[in-house]
Write a protein that holds these residues in place. Sequence first.
Motif, PDB file in Angstrom:
ATOM      1  N   ALA A 157       0.774  -1.227   0.126  1.00 17.66           N
ATOM      2  CA  ALA A 157       0.360  -0.169  -0.279  1.00 17.66           C
ATOM      3  C   ALA A 157       1.122   0.832   0.359  1.00 17.66           C
ATOM      4  N   GLN A 158       2.042   1.191   0.700  1.00 14.23           N
ATOM      5  CA  GLN A 158       2.868   2.591   1.070  1.00 14.23           C
ATOM      6  C   GLN A 158       3.713   2.579  -0.481  1.00 14.23           C
ATOM      7  N   ARG A 159       3.614   1.792  -0.949  1.00 16.58           N
ATOM      8  CA  ARG A 159       4.108   2.143  -2.667  1.00 16.58           C
ATOM      9  C   ARG A 159       3.863   2.567  -3.724  1.00 16.58           C
ATOM     10  N   ASP A 160       2.120   2.240  -3.133  1.00 11.94           N
ATOM     11  CA  ASP A 160       1.453   3.333  -4.734  1.00 11.94           C
ATOM     12  C   ASP A 160       1.717   2.146  -5.690  1.00 11.94           C
ATOM     13  N   VAL A 161       1.742   1.278  -5.923  1.00 18.29           N
ATOM     14  CA  VAL A 161       1.333   1.161  -7.656  1.00 18.29           C
ATOM     15  C   VAL A 161      -0.344   0.105  -7.346  1.00 18.29           C
ATOM     16  N   ALA A 162      -0.498   0.266  -8.527  1.00 21.00           N
ATOM     17  CA  ALA A 162      -1.536  -0.742  -9.018  1.00 21.00           C
ATOM     18  C   ALA A 162      -1.252  -1.726 -10.276  1.00 21.00           C
ATOM     19  N   MET A 163      -1.597  -2.926  -9.931  1.00 22.02           N
ATOM     20  CA  MET A 163      -0.797  -3.817 -10.052  1.00 22.02           C
ATOM     21  C   MET A 163      -2.485  -4.938 -11.211  1.00 22.02           C
ATOM     22  N   VAL A 164      -2.373  -4.594 -12.259  1.00 18.95           N
ATOM     23  CA  VAL A 164      -3.761  -6.040 -12.931  1.00 18.95           C
ATOM     24  C   VAL A 164      -2.388  -7.186 -12.594  1.00 18.95           C
ATOM     25  N   PHE A 165      -3.416  -8.307 -12.388  1.00 17.17           N
ATOM     26  CA  PHE A 165      -2.471  -9.411 -12.342  1.00 17.17           C
ATOM     27  C   PHE A 165      -3.589 -10.318 -13.873  1.00 17.17           C
ATOM     28  N   GLN A 166      -2.851 -11.931 -14.154  1.00 19.80           N
ATOM     29  CA  GLN A 166      -2.849 -11.983 -15.174  1.00 19.80           C
ATOM     30  C   GLN A 166      -4.296 -12.409 -14.727  1.00 19.80           C
ATOM     31  N   GLN A 167      -4.750 -13.468 -13.982  1.00 18.94           N
ATOM     32  CA  GLN A 167      -5.558 -14.033 -13.423  1.00 18.94           C
ATOM     33  C   GLN A 167      -6.595 -12.989 -12.884  1.00 18.94           C
TER      34      GLN A 167
END
Length: 331
Positions: A73-83
Amino acid sequence: MAEVTLKNLCKSFGEDVAVDDVSMTIPDGAFVVLLGPTGAGKTTTLRLISGLEKEDSGEIWIGGRNVSGETPAQRDVAMVFQQYSLYPHLTVKDNLAFPLKSPILKTPQAEIDRKVAEVAEVLQISHKLDNKATELSGGEMQRVSIGRALVREPAVYLMDEPLSSLDAKLRTDLRVELKRIQGSLGATLLYVTHDQIEAMTMATHVGVLDQGRLVQFGTPREIYEDPDSLYVASRLGLPRINVLPADVFGGVPPGTTQIGMRPEHIRQGDGQDAEVMRVEHLGDQNRLHLTLKGHAITTIADPSTDYEPGAHIKIAPKNPLCFDADGNRIR
Ligand SMILES: Nc1ncnc2c1ncn2[C@@H]1O[C@H](COP(=O)(O)OP(=O)(O)O)[C@@H](O)[C@H]1O
Ligand SMILES: [Mg+2]
């Protein structure tokens, strides 16, 4: 948005080295595509950056901060997963709004509605906003999970083969859309895929991974035209680059054991005699499958040519790529 820097990043699972001393800078606002086959370490690299996995050694910097001790959460990244991972009991609208409803963000409802509508429009999912996530097709679910990253404005977007489960038409549409969205947001985006078309069409920079090692990093054009190795040369280009023993045409620098000729880098009319085995008429071009001294070669010809199987043509390489016995480029 932010620059991301990896410094000598390493991660193993038991004996299995997933990420092997990777150093790379993803410039602010860049669209970087990591390209490699299954098992190359793409997903692990993303999970390390997002903080879902802990590196064995090395550093990760986001926006000038060493984030190695920080939570996802602190890193402030948004990830879209393969699944895709959606909340099944929520509607599409509520799934899209979810990342904005965090109590810390305090996003006004009107702003949430506006963003959700905008993202739904871009992803061609507006007509399904009131459906439950369970009532969607696989492709629709994946579009919603991309949408959940897009509604946020994180320091960096991380996407793990997000288009791989979609049909060809939607994949082509979304390639163009993702590129447009990234450009208009000025977003920093790290996207991993094994699909060379995605790399060539979307990336500002391509990193090629081979068994956890970053073997080349450059613009798509640099990677295509000036590969450091046969491995890199073979990752890009359809049909694939033709690889022949160096002595078939001769005239190569010392140490060359094999040459690579891309299909469009073959001159017709002089050189060695080759036999036409098969012709594919693709409309905009004819694809010729040849054999020369027992070696299969694919090249392209003008659509107006009318070669038949059994015909003989003379061919010669145009600026061939030269490689040594280990597959390293000889320039
Ligand atoms: N959680 C894990 N446990 C054990 N091995 C793993 C784990 N995650 C990845 N690996 C191994 O690390 C290597 C890289 O995997 P991965 O990063 O998933 O590659 P890619 O996404 O390029 O297909 C593979 O050999 C894989 O088996
Ligand atoms: Mg993967």
